[in-house]
Design an enzyme around this catalytic site. Structure first.
Site, PDB file in Angstrom:
ATOM      1  N   TYR A  24      67.557  41.540  41.398  1.00 42.48           N
ATOM      2  CA  TYR A  24      66.365  40.781  41.015  1.00 42.48           C
ATOM      3  C   TYR A  24      65.947  39.788  42.100  1.00 42.48           C
ATOM      4  O   TYR A  24      64.753  39.518  42.270  1.00 42.48           O
ATOM      5  CB  TYR A  24      66.586  40.069  39.685  1.00 42.48           C
ATOM      6  CG  TYR A  24      66.431  40.987  38.497  1.00 42.48           C
ATOM      7  CD1 TYR A  24      65.181  41.257  37.960  1.00 42.48           C
ATOM      8  CD2 TYR A  24      67.537  41.631  37.946  1.00 42.48           C
ATOM      9  CE1 TYR A  24      65.030  42.119  36.884  1.00 42.48           C
ATOM     10  CE2 TYR A  24      67.399  42.500  36.878  1.00 42.48           C
ATOM     11  CZ  TYR A  24      66.146  42.736  36.348  1.00 42.48           C
ATOM     12  OH  TYR A  24      66.001  43.607  35.293  1.00 42.48           O
ATOM     13  N   ARG A  58      73.856  44.954  36.778  1.00 45.36           N
ATOM     14  CA  ARG A  58      73.997  46.287  36.207  1.00 45.36           C
ATOM     15  C   ARG A  58      73.589  47.395  37.171  1.00 45.36           C
ATOM     16  O   ARG A  58      73.805  48.584  36.881  1.00 45.36           O
ATOM     17  CB  ARG A  58      73.219  46.394  34.898  1.00 45.36           C
ATOM     18  CG  ARG A  58      71.701  46.429  35.015  1.00 45.36           C
ATOM     19  CD  ARG A  58      71.076  46.539  33.615  1.00 45.36           C
ATOM     20  NE  ARG A  58      69.663  46.861  33.651  1.00 45.36           N
ATOM     21  CZ  ARG A  58      68.680  45.981  33.707  1.00 45.36           C
ATOM     22  NH1 ARG A  58      68.970  44.684  33.741  1.00 45.36           N
ATOM     23  NH2 ARG A  58      67.417  46.370  33.720  1.00 45.36           N
ATOM     24  N   HIS A 118      67.797  36.659  34.436  1.00 45.55           N
ATOM     25  CA  HIS A 118      68.171  36.898  33.042  1.00 45.55           C
ATOM     26  C   HIS A 118      68.999  35.734  32.503  1.00 45.55           C
ATOM     27  O   HIS A 118      69.894  35.916  31.681  1.00 45.55           O
ATOM     28  CB  HIS A 118      68.898  38.236  32.894  1.00 45.55           C
ATOM     29  CG  HIS A 118      67.970  39.411  33.090  1.00 45.55           C
ATOM     30  ND1 HIS A 118      68.327  40.696  32.808  1.00 45.55           N
ATOM     31  CD2 HIS A 118      66.692  39.483  33.548  1.00 45.55           C
ATOM     32  CE1 HIS A 118      67.318  41.516  33.072  1.00 45.55           C
ATOM     33  NE2 HIS A 118      66.314  40.790  33.525  1.00 45.55           N
TER      34      HIS A 118
END
Length: 814
Positions: free
Chosen positions: A282, A336, A273
């Site tokens: 990720y 997150r 991101h």
């Protein structure tokens, strides 16, 4: 059926398995077969089905495997009992998963539930195995979903991820398991729908923006599966080449180090991101996706031959292992995901373990042994027993590696690792580890969005995590729903109330404006972290430093400005089970509720750490219960936490900064694992000298046992003090104390550029020892020594252009 939805990433990880191709060696430079026949696709489907179910060679007599088979059977039976076996037009298959809208998360969850039933139907030993009536239902459900809920004409809405990655991946798994039940028309409808939403794994949707990192890895695997379903060699080649980003000339290759944006960096960093350190989630997606893709195509006409595959093969040691503590992924790189009740630190650690053991079945030495040793060490040390929770697929690899006496469990390392590109560090002492999450104009504060991580405001403002070997569950045991989000350890934070970040679709990473974020690593043993913080409300600013030694963490703050609302620097905020009575003392006085101390010398939290305080300060100490829900943190469509309240007891130490504080400071030392007696002794005599603590610099000198270390963070150019420089930098220098223990004449020094804004920096360090000559130095360093009346001045001139925040070192002798 009322079982909670799992996260979107866990939708794709459910049911990982034994490969039918165990023993096939993946060589990066193998010669490809030239043919692609029906038999090749048959072999791939059989391999993938074995992967999903655990294969036909599972030892069903093993009680751990038998337990998983029983659980699978029970879960499938519950799903079948609640299902609509003859759905009407546009009907839902389960009442708790309404798909009208369309509701993309529920469409994906419906496919996931069908896949659960299909796995049970395809797994020997379950009550559903090869049941003909269930086979008819599976075919009906498959066609119903294709006719009404995932096809060429349905309106795409909501989160793109489900349409382009989530559903295609699940549909690929499902199609492999039920292939014998499908017609050519069924297969064509499925792959046509997938191609509509994600025609090219190189790109986002039907546009021209390139995919990278974890999303690219997921799309590659989805494309391989659709090629396998359709018996389409072009799709297989398209997917394989997308791993290397052939069409983009390698700019987004999963087999290349990146120098900006998303992906793996040469220093071991992983960013996703665009601005967040994300190897724990990720990065796991990228590693797992590549592992599965490599396994699937090994020995086939589409085997990977890119010699740069070594980049991803090196990543487990370079990028993942530093952030895995006893099998648990550290919070500082989980983004997150910390807000997901169904994805805690041991879950993300297990994802890495599963990927490594899967790759070890296919990869040549020395990688295979390294992967097994790492995985075995994590499995054996983790207090979450993976043999009781892993699915059949993962058990088929976990159990053999645990039983194999020839595989040595890799122990926890020690020392310091810094990752300049992602502004993260990991420091390991004896029985403990410490990490700090800083932010800058390059690295974001935190990520929120899709109604996830709604209270993450301060996670990038210096949040520090003390990991203890005897308290592995600290950050997994309902820590996040119960901790005060304004009082995360390590942070200096305003107590200004903030609104929840719950906002619906899309994700965001609040930017930071400061340039100084990073630190320096010295000799792989010591290191630093720091930042010049201005909070996102712009009502607080501070310079913050952490200096890390073998047995201690020294924490300094200066230039603290507070307006509008009071602030606190949080020394500790430790979680215990509800009803616990943690033994917290402040200057010898037991803390039972809340108290304040004016300029105390020390505090101690039993079984956790000792704390020493420097300078004038008001310390707030509290022991209290806190209650919250996972739903408060995460109300996402498919990641939503439960609404039931959780309660934990917290022991908190904070340094208060009242409204109007100007140029304030703080100083404290953490002694992980220290007894109360050791803490009291250290408070009387600790070898720390603060040489400078102001708006421009933090400089300390520490003498411990047989060595001395000087740490310096220069937030701007300065020509004053014992460490001087013509620009902002971080430096550390260490040597041995004569006559104390094992003496060595060597002195080591390192320097970095945490602003990453300079091409060159020149530093002078004054020492009270005479340095005679330079033994070795990094190519980017020029090192000089000048005798003085009290010792020597070390001169460093460093080329830090495009250095990525790296540390450049030299070795000298006295």
């Amino acid at each position: 059926m009322t079982s909670p939805l799992v996260s979107r990433r866990h939708l794709l990880g459910a049911g990982a398995a034994l490969t039918g191709a165990a023993g096939v060696s993946l060589s990066p430079i193998a010669t490809l077969p030239a043919r692609a026949a029906e038999a090749d696709f048959d072999e791939l489907r059989a391999r993938w089905s074995d992967y999903l179910t655990g294969g036909s060679e599972l030892d069903t007599a093993d009680p751990r495997i038998a337990a998983r088979i029983s659980e699978l059977s029970e879960g499938a039976a519950e799903a079948v009992a609640d299902a609509e076996t003859a759905p009407g037009q546009q009907g839902d298959l389960w009442p708790d998963l309404p798909m009208d809208g369309p509701t993309e998360a529920n469409i994906a969850a419906t496919y996931t539930r069908i896949l659960l039933i299909a796995r049970a139907w395809a797994t020997p030993g379950t009550d559903q195995y090869a049941d003909q009536g269930l086979a008819d239902h599976l075919a009906t459900w498959y066609r119903h979903m294709g006719a009404y809920w995932y096809n060429e004409t349905i309106t795409k809405s909501g989160n793109w991820w489900f349409w382009e990655i989530g559903i295609p991946r699940i549909l690929g798994d499902l199609s492999a398991l039920v292939d014998d039940l499908l017609t050519d028309e069924d297969r064509l409808a499925a792959v046509t729908a997938i191609r509509r939403f994600t025609p090219n794994p190189n790109l986002r949707g039907t546009g021209t923006s390139p995919e990278a990192g974890g999303n690219r890895a997921d799309k590659v695997l989805a494309c391989l599966l659709r090629g396998m379903i359709a018996r389409d060699a072009d799709d297989m080649a398209l997917a394989r080449d997308a791993l290397s980003d052939v069409v983009g000339e390698g700019r987004n290759s999963l087999f290349a180090h990146v120098t900006s944006g998303n992906g793996f960096y040469a220093d071991g960093s992983y960013i996703d991101h665009q601005k967040l350190p994300y190897v724990g989630t990720y990065g796991n997606v990228a590693l797992s996706g590549v592992a599965r893709s490599l396994m699937l195509v090994a020995g086939s006409p589409w085997q990977v031959t890119d010699p740069d595959v070594a980049v991803i093969l090196d990543a487990p040691e370079d990028a993942f292992a530093p952030f895995i503590w006893h099998g648990r992924m550290m919070e500082t790189v989980r983004g997150r995901a910390v807000s997901r009740e169904s994805e805690r630190d041991h879950h993300d650690g297990a994802t890495t373990i599963n990927a490594l053991l899967l790759m070890a079945t296919q990869i040549e030495e020395p990688y295979a042994t390294t992967y097994r040793e790492l995985a075995k060490g994590w499995l054996e040390r983790c207090t979450e027993d993976r043999t009781r929770t892993a699915g059949l697929s993962d058990l088929s690899r976990i159990l053999p590696v645990l039983a194999d006496e020839s595989v040595a469990a890799r122990p926890e390392p020690s020392g310091h690792r810094r990752f300049g590109q992602q502004e993260r560090m990991v420091h390991r002492g004896s029985g403990w580890a410490y990490t700090v999450a800083t932010s800058s104009n390059r690295i974001g504060r935190y990520e929120w969005g899709n109604d996830e991580n709604n209270l993450g405001w301060h996670q990038g403002d210096g949040a520090a995590y003390l990991h203890l070997a005897d308290d592995q569950g600290q950050f997994a045991d309902d820590y996040w729903p119960c901790v005060d989000p304004y009082r995360l350890p390590g942070t200096t934070a305003s107590l200004t109330p903030r609104p929840s970040g719950a906002s619906g679709a899309g994700t965001g990473i609040p930017a930071a404006a400061n340039r100084w974020g990073g630190g320096v690593e010295l000799a792989g043993r010591w290191g630093t972290a720091g930042m010049d913080l201005t909070n996102s409300l712009e009502n607080l600013s501070a310079h913050k430093s952490w200096f890390l030694l073998d047995e201690a963490v020294i924490c300094l703050g200066s230039g603290i400005e507070v307006i509008e609302d009071p602030a606190e620097t949080i020394v500790e905020n430790r979680s215990f089970e509800a009803g616990a009575s943690p033994s917290l003392v402040l200057d010898g006085q037991a803390v039972e509720t809340v108290t304040s101390g004016a300029s105390p010398r020390w505090a101690h939290l039993d079984q956790v750490a000792g704390y020493l305080f420097w300078g004038e300060s008001t310390v707030r100490a509290e022991v209290a219960e806190r209650t919250g829900t996972w739903y408060d943190l995460n109300s996402g469509a498919d990641t939503s936490g439960p609404k039931d309240e959780r309660t934990r007891t917290f022991a908190t130490l904070g340094i208060e900064h009242p409204v109007g504080a100007s140029n304030a400071t703080y100083g404290y030392v953490i002694l992980p694992g220290a007894t109360r007696a050791r803490t009291e002794t250290a408070a009387e005599s600790y070898g720390l000298e603060i040489l400078r603590q102001d708006r421009t610099a933090h400089v300390v000198r520490v003498v411990q046992d047989d060595h001395w270390v000087i740490f310096a963070h220069l937030f701007d150019a300065t020509d004053e003090g014992p460490v001087r420089a013509d620009g902002p930098c971080a430096t550390a220098i260490a040597g041995h104390v004569r006559g104390a223990g094992r003496w060595s004449p060597r002195v080591e020094v390192a320097l970095s550029s945490p602003t990453r804004s300079l091409d060159r920096v020149e530093v002078e360090l004054d020492l009270d020892v005479t340095v005679r000559r330079v033994l070795d130095h990094h190519d980017r360093l020029t090192v000089t020594t000048t005798p003085t009346s009290t010792g020597s001045t070390i001169g460093l001139v460093a080329d830090v252009s495009a250095g990525g925040g790296a540390s450049f070192a030299a070795e000298l002798t006295v």
